[in-house]
Structures are given as structure tokens and as C-alpha cells.
Design an enzyme around this catalytic site. Structure first.
Site, short mmCIF file in Angstrom:
data_model
loop_
_atom_site.label_atom_id
_atom_site.label_comp_id
_atom_site.label_asym_id
_atom_site.label_seq_id
_atom_site.Cartn_x
_atom_site.Cartn_y
_atom_site.Cartn_z
N GLU A 175 0.83 -1.21 0.00
CA GLU A 175 0.00 0.00 0.00
C GLU A 175 0.86 1.26 0.00
O GLU A 175 0.67 2.13 0.85
CB GLU A 175 -0.92 0.01 1.22
CG GLU A 175 -2.01 -1.03 1.18
CD GLU A 175 -3.04 -0.81 2.28
OE1 GLU A 175 -2.76 -0.11 3.25
OE2 GLU A 175 -4.15 -1.35 2.14
N GLU B 132 -6.90 -7.47 -0.03
CA GLU B 132 -7.23 -7.44 1.40
C GLU B 132 -8.69 -7.06 1.51
O GLU B 132 -9.05 -5.90 1.33
CB GLU B 132 -6.38 -6.41 2.16
CG GLU B 132 -4.95 -6.83 2.38
CD GLU B 132 -4.18 -5.84 3.25
OE1 GLU B 132 -4.81 -5.14 4.07
OE2 GLU B 132 -2.95 -5.75 3.06
C1 GLA Z 1 -3.90 -2.32 5.35
C2 GLA Z 1 -2.56 -3.03 5.47
C3 GLA Z 1 -2.64 -4.25 6.35
C4 GLA Z 1 -3.43 -3.95 7.60
C5 GLA Z 1 -4.80 -3.44 7.22
C6 GLA Z 1 -5.68 -3.09 8.40
O1 GLA Z 1 -4.64 -2.87 4.39
O2 GLA Z 1 -2.05 -3.38 4.21
O3 GLA Z 1 -1.35 -4.65 6.66
O4 GLA Z 1 -2.75 -3.01 8.34
O5 GLA Z 1 -4.66 -2.25 6.51
O6 GLA Z 1 -5.86 -4.16 9.22
#
Ligand code: GLA
Length: 778
Positions: free
Chosen positions: A186, A263
Site C-alpha cells: 500500500e 485485502e
Molecule cells: C492495510 C494493510 C494491512 C493492515 C490493514 C488493516 O490494508 O495493508 O497490513 O494493516 O490495513 O488491518
């Protein structure tokens, strides 16, 4: 094979449940690539149904059980992060053994017919200490983390090479289960830096992942900022999100790309001092159903969250919001590996997409749940008996200066004479307790944004002692460069009628108390220590419980204050009386028949007798706050009747960001948003994120922003969620609270504002979106 229609993709995809022949093919070496609107496994369309699991959050003895639980849920892949800082706890010393044996974890996945997606960072976020980066990087004070800082890149290269040695032999091309490898994590929510992301991609490739498919994950709102042409792009978003909308932009720029939600957040994580988070099962199940019906691949984050044992839980920002030990995440498989009602709901849907085949049976839990009656921790050693190193200095030293990653520091300094009451001012990371002449004066808690403490008059020859406990380092956003201990100088400010004097103590003694089992156990090796001068019950407590039948259990810490627990030498995790987590998971595989040792390091001290007991279910939602965490102190509500808005008008309906420019830029430290109506007419409103732009049109840094006032806040959807960098969380008013709604944010310093950026909720129809509004800056 060219497939143009989604329907065709789906028909083929339904053939994709793994057969032993597929797995055999994988053993011989296979391929995983991107085709026309679909992934291709050995040339055949494949929908990834991944379960996110984190090997350090599960005791090794339970790995296979949890993998089997995912398989029985209908998943075909396990998605995991590799956590740099657990493998290289000291610079240059790598550990891939025991609970860190990630290669063995992948082999167990393969043994159970599961493919694997590896996300080797270097940064992982994951509510994990410093987002997975090792703390020792901070010893280079000017380091630029997640940028092309030469030292950072050099260490990343070394680490990724080690990961390659472990995992590259396990890629699908080499006959292993690994089908995809992620580059960074991210990055769009951190910066815009394609050269850096490209450099990480090259390092990952050079580490042995040269044939396997590489991908980047980001949000639909920012994936193009750093998207590299030669990588696969996937989106991250939470349950309830408008799925078509999340893939709209990807579809426009890469019409033939397969779609994957890398995710899909099943629940959310908990922070100390806020209510336990949950997300409805219905939203999760409907989202998965929709994705599978449209041939969209996904990874369910988390399918089983597990536990951030020891000191591995991270913290969020802006502000400082440390995460609790449990990483239950309200996931379908709970913290201790059992199927929840959410699991059964999801399993029904997953079964529809299993090519008509029955899903495997849910495996039996490896251990029963048991409870243990109350026992006393009768042995005691004062906190100072844990001191391991000491240094003198003019200015307080931080943990990193003292070469300590995690623990507590004790600072002492002679004090000047101050006849009138004064204020102690400093930056304390994270929880400071202040003593004068060994008598407790008060605490300074970073979670509450506290930076000072009132002191009584100080007499000649007085000694200041400050105990500073470090919690997890921030894991999200620019604030990951999070030093621990006292940061910079400590001053004592006194204002009498004639002058305002700032005094700075300059003769400091810095002592470290690492929070590891070795240190804790060692304190009991020596007889009671005479150094116990502080008037506090903080320290080490040891006791034992007996087990007839070994099982999983939850140790209740409510008799204690704040600290760490070790059971039979295992670091179990952090506790803090404020909750919401009041029990810690004790996995039965770390317990034994007969006598079990418990050591509690309590930096505050128990309220009464030092006792504990174990219960057969967790307590994750019991808050014990001195003051509510809501932001509706009436004294903070400003009267806007005579104020002139700097911007007013109507926001549009629907999902996505909207930017509105001010006629002329204005200066101010506070901004207020008054919401007068909503798109639906319902007075319950929600705002996911807000940014302000400076005179140059750049987003103003939100790291110092503090929620100052909100007329209404529903549960955990407090005002700070409006600027927490997370597009899936939001400020929401309570049902029944009426218009106008008002929120005020303190930006910490005066800034120039030229534009307002607003994001409504990500769900279909953007529920709670605002219509008429006014913006004030002052
Ligand atoms: C983002 C991150 C994960 C985690 C989520 C929240 O998507 O990539 O590693 O921190 O947020 O749980």
C-alpha cells in the site's frame, strides 16, 4: 486461450477446485500468470480464494490446524506477510527457525493442498511493531524509511536475499506452492515514489523471485500513484464496500486485467482504550458472494488473526493509538482457532463455488478450552531490579541511543529549586510515570496526547525520576519513525507574577529495562534487591498454577496495571487495565501438566493483591476508562453563529473523493465542518476522510491533527476516524442525533488552507453522505 466474456471465465473457474493432479503438477513445477480477465494456473483460469494468516501470530504447533480450518472454509490459498523485524531482531542476525520458520509454514500449506501468496515487505503494516521494520534502523537518526535512503536500501537488500533463500525454492515454478509475491505494501498511503517502488521490485526479483508473478496492492483511490507497468495491480478494501466502484478505475486503465481484492477486511483491529471492533457477517458474506459470482479473486484479511504475542503489536497514528495484543480481528476463525458464526455463514457461500464438491470437514481443535482457579503471584522483585544498562548524559537518551529495542527506561536527574508550582514538559514515548524524591506525582500518557504534568514546589536536593514504558512502534503512515523513551529535552516551566522561567535538568542517568523473559527471570535469581526505593508496587511478580488437563485458556489480568506477561518462558503479550482486552490467550501447546510458571512485569503495579486466574473464554470488550473517549466536551463547542464560513455549498451524492476550492486561501489552526443536511435526508451522517490543501494545493500533513469536538459519535466511529488515513473507517453520528452536525479539528499549528477534500463511506450508495455543509477555519 482467449476468453472475452466474464461468463466464460466463470464457467471455467468453477473447474478450478484443486485436484491432487493439480497439486502434483505444482510439485513438478508449474506456472501462475495473468490472462485475459483471469489468473491462469498452469494455463487454466483460476480464482484465488485466499485466507490471510500470519505465522508469528499462531504458535507453530497450531499452524497446520489453522491451515486446515481455512481449507475447510473453502479457501485454496494462504496469503502471508514476512515480518522483517521478527527475523532480524539484531542487525545481521537472522532467525528462520521455530515459530519463525516461514518456509515450513509454506510447506505445510502445500501439504494441505493450499497455494501461497507471499508479501515480503520490507514494510507490511499489519498492526505490527513499526510495520515490520526493525527498530535498529532508527539508530541512524536521519534515516528515510521506505525511501531510497542508502542504508535502508542496503539492509532491505540483505533481508530480501535471506527471504529468497528460504522461499524462492518454494515458488510454483520450482514445484512449491507460492504463486504470487507482493512488492512493498500500500505504498499509495505513504507517498508517491515510483523509483523507490521500482527499486524494491528489482530487489525482490534479484532475491530469487524472478519467475513468479509480482504484484502491488493499494486502494482504488491511489493505486495509480505508484503503479508499475510490469506488475499486477490488486485493490484493498473492507467488507461492505461498493465492489464495482472499487474496480472501476482498474477496469478503465487495464480492461483485460484480472481483478483481485488483495485485502478484504473481515473485521478490524482493536486499540487500547477503544471498544472492541466488529463488522457484520452479512457484509462479508455478501461481498465474497458478489466477488466469486463475478470471477473476482480475493484474500480475506484476516481469515484468522491470531495474537500479536510479546511486544509485537504496533500502533496507529495520527496521535498514538497502540494496538491490543489480541489480533482476533472479528475474523471468521477466532483468535484461538475456532469457527465463529461468521465462519459457518461464509462456509455456506464458499461451498457454492466449490465445483459441486463437498468442503473438507472442519478439523478438531488441537486442545480443549480449560479454566484455572485464582492463584497468587507471591514472589516480587521491584522494577529497578530489571535494570540492565546505565549511561550518564546531559540530555535524556532514547531507547535507540541505549541500543534497546523494547522495554522501559528509568531516567533520573537532580532538580533545581522551584518555590512555586511548575510544569514538567517533554515528549514521552509512550507511558511516563513521574516521581520526585521517589514519591509518585503523576503520569503522562501519549495515548491521551499528554505532554506535561503539574509539579508541586521543589525543595533543595530533590531528585526527579521518570519511568517511561515504550509500547509498539507506529505501523502506519509517516509516523513509523517512532523513537521510544524521552525524545529531546525535558523542561520545567514556572510562571510567577514577574517572569516565566524554563529550567532544563542537564545531568541525567539513563537506565534500561528490556522487556524480555531473560531479564524478568534473572531478577528472581538474585535475592530481594535493595535498589527498591521508588514508592510504587511496579515490578516483577512470579507465581505458579497447576494443570491437570492441558488446554487453551485465557489469563485474566484485571488485578494488575500495565505491562507484559511471560508463561513458561513464552512472551504472551501486553496487558493494560484500561481495556478493552482484559485476558490474554495462553495456547495450550505452551502449557504443561503440573506446575506452570507465570511472570508478570507490571510497570504500574497491581491495584491490590497480585492474583490471576484463567477463564475458558476471552474478555476482549471491557473498557475501564477514567474518562470517555468521545470528543464532546461542551467547553469545546464553539459558537459559529457570528462566524463566516470559508466555504459552503452542496457535496455530490455517490462514492469517491470530491475536492472543493476556497475562493481565497485562509489561515487558521482549527477547522470546523457544519453538516446541515444529508443526501438521504436521514440526520445520521458519516465522513470517511477529510484533507485540507495548502496554498500550493498539496495535502496538509495530518500527523498533528487532534479531534477537538464532535456533537455526536457512534461507538468507535469517533471523529479521529475522519483523518486516520483509513478510507474504510469513518466518523459517524448517532442515530437520532439531529442536524446540524458539527465537528472541530485542531491542526496543532497555523496553516494556510486553499481547498477541502472529502470522502464519503466506501459502501454502495455512500451511506450517511453529507449534502449541504459549511467549512470554517480559524
Ligand atoms: C492495510 C494493510 C494491512 C493492515 C490493514 C488493516 O490494508 O495493508 O497490513 O494493516 O490495513 O488491518
Amino acid at each position: 486461450m482467449k476468453i472475452s466474456a466474464t461468463i466464460q471465465t466463470l464457467a471455467l473457474a468453477s473447474l478450478l477446485a484443486l485436484t491432487p493432479a493439480d497439486m502434483l503438477a505444482a510439485k513438478k513445477g508449474g506456472t501462475f500468470t495473468t490472462g485475459n480477465k483471469t489468473f491462469l494456473l498452469n494455463g487454466k483460469p483460476f480464482i484465488v480464494k485466499a485466507a490471510e494468516l500470519h505465522y508469528p501470530r499462531i504458535p507453530r504447533a497450531y499452524w497446520e490446524h489453522r491451515i486446515k480450518m481455512c481449507k475447510a472454509l473453502g479457501m485454496n490459498t494462504v496469503c502471508l506477510y514476512v515480518f522483517w523485524n521478527i527475523h532480524e531482531q539484531q542487525e545481521g542476525k537472522f532467525d528462520f527457525t521455530g515459530n519463525n520458520d516461514v518456509a515450513e509454514f509454506c510447506r505445510l500449506c502445500q501439504k494441505n493442498g493450499m497455494y501461497v501468496i507471499v508479501r515480503p515487505g520490507p514494510y507490511v503494516c499489519a498492526e505490527w511493531e513499526m510495520g515490520g521494520l526493525p527498530w535498529w534502523l532508527l539508530k541512524k537518526k536521519d534515516i528515510r524509511l521506505r525511501e531510497q535512503d542508502p542504508y535502508f536500501m542496503e539492509r532491505v537488500k540483505i533481508f530480501e536475499k535471506k527471504v529468497g533463500e528460504q522461499l524462492a525454492p518454494l515458488t510454483i515454478q520450482n514445484g512449491g506452492p507460492i504463486i504470487m509475491v507482493q512488492v512493498e505494501n500500500e505504498y499509495g498511503s505513504y507517498g508517491k515514489d515510483k523509483p523507490y517502488v521500482s527499486a524494491i521490485r528489482d530487489i525482490v526479483r534479484q532475491s530469487g523471485f524472478d519467475k513468479v508473478t509480482l504484484f502491488q496492492c493499494d486502494w482504488s483511490s491511489n493505486f495509480l500513484n505508484n503503479g508499475l507497468d510490469d506488475l499486477t495491480w490488486t485493490m484493498n478494501f473492507g467488507t461492505g464496500a461498493n465492489i464495482d466502484n472499487q474496480f472501476k478505475r482498474l477496469g478503465e486503465v487495464r480492461p483485460h486485467a484480472p481483478k483481485m481484492c488483495s485485502e478484504f477486511w473481515s473485521g478490524w483491529f482493536d486499540k487500547w482504550g477503544a471498544r472492541h471492533e466488529t463488522r457484520p457477517a452479512k457484509d462479508m458474506v455478501e461481498g465474497i458472494d458478489e466477488m466469486l459470482s463475478k470471477g473476482i479473486s480475493f484474500s480475506l484479511y484476516m481469515t484468522h488473526g491470531g495474537t500479536s504475542f510479546g511486544h509485537w503489536a504496533g500502533a496507529n497514528s495520527p496521535g498514538f493509538q497502540p494496538d491490543v495484543t489480541s489480533y482476533d480481528y472479528d475474523a471468521p476463525i477466532n483468535e484461538y482457532g475456532q469457527a465463529t458464526p461468521k465462519y459457518y455463514e461464509l462456509q455456506k457461500t464458499m461451498a457454492k463455488y466449490n465445483d459441486g464438491k463437498k468442503l473438507p470437514a472442519i478439523p478438531k481443535a488441537p486442545k480443549p478450552l480449560v479454566s484455572i482457579p485464582k492463584f497468587k503471584l507471591t514472589e516480587y522483585r521491584p522494577l529497578l531490579s530489571g535494570v540492565s544498562t546505565q549511561k550518564e548524559s546531559h540530555q535524556p537518551l532514547c531507547f535507540e541511543d541505549m541500543n534497546m529495542g523494547w522495554g522501559t527506561m528509568v531516567y533520573t536527574a537532580p532538580l533545581p529549586v522551584v518555590q512555586s508550582p511548575s510544569t514538567l514538559i517533554g515528549e514521552f514515548h509512550d507511558f511516563a510515570q513521574v516521581f520526585i524524591n521517589d514519591k509518585y506525582i503523576g503520569k503522562i500518557d501519549r495515548v491521551k496526547n499528554e505532554k506535561n504534568l503539574e509539579l508541586p514546589p521543589i525543595t533543595e536536593g530533590s531528585k526527579l525520576t521518570i519511568i517511561v514504558e515504550g509500547m509498539g512502534r507506529i505501523n502506519f503512515g509517516r509516523a513509523i519513525k517512532d523513537y521510544k523513551g524521552i525524545i529531546g529535552n525535558v523542561t520545567i516551566s514556572t510562571s510567577d507574577e514577574t517572569s516565566d522561567i524554563a529550567l532544563t535538568p542537564t545531568k541525567w542517568t539513563n537506565q534500561t529495562i528490556p522487556d524480555d523473559y531473560g531479564t524478568a527471570a534473572q531478577t528472581f535469581a538474585a535475592p530481594q534487591n535493595k535498589k527498591a526505593s521508588l514508592k510504587t508496587t511496579a515490578g516483577y511478580y512470579r507465581g505458579y498454577f497447576n494443570m491437570n488437563k492441558v488446554g487453551d485458556t485465557f489469563i485474566n489480568m484485571e488485578a494488575f496495571g500495565k505491562g507484559q506477561v511471560y508463561v513458561n518462558g513464552h512472551a504472551i503479550g501486553r496487558f493494560w487495565g484500561i481495556g478493552p482486552q482484559q485476558t490474554l490467550y495462553l495456547p495450550g501447546c505452551w502449557l504443561k501438566k503440573g506446575k506452570n510458571e507465570v511472570i508478570v512485569l507490571d510497570v504500574v503495579g497491581p491495584k491490590g493483591e497480585a492474583t490471576a486466574f484463567c477463564q475458558n473464554k476471552p474478555e476482549l470488550d471491557k473498557l475501564n476508562l477514567e474518562k470517555s473517549n468521545k470528543h464532546n466536551d461542551p467547553g469545546h463547542r464553539i459558537d459559529l453563529n457570528s462566524a463566516t464560513p470559508v466555504l459552503k455549498g452542496e457535496l455530490k451524492a455517490g462514492n469517491g473523493w470530491q475536492t472543493l476550492k476556497l475562493d481565497t486561501p485562509v489561515k487558521g489552526r482549527y477547522f470546523a465542518i457544519e453538516c446541515e443536511s444529508s443526501q438521504s435526508g436521514d440526520p445520521q451522517i458519516a465522513i470517511a476522510e477529510v484533507y485540507l490543501q495548502d496554498a500550493q494545493g498539496t495535502r496538509i500533513d495530518r500527523n498533528n491533527w487532534v479531534a477537538y469536538y464532535a456533537d455526536s459519535e457512534k461507538g468507535n466511529s469517533t471523529l479521529d476516524k475522519m483523518f486516520d488515513l483509513q478510507e474504510s473507517t469513518y466518523w459517524q453520528t448517532e442515530k437520532g442525533a439531529t442536524f446540524p452536525h458539527l465537528c472541530i479539528v485542531d491542526m496543532g499549528k497555523e496553516v494556510t488552507v486553499s481547498a477541502f477534500e472529502y470522502l464519503p463511506r466506501a459502501e454502495q450508495g455512500a451511506p450517511g453522505s453529507v449534502k449541504e455543509f459549511k467549512l470554517f477555519v480559524r
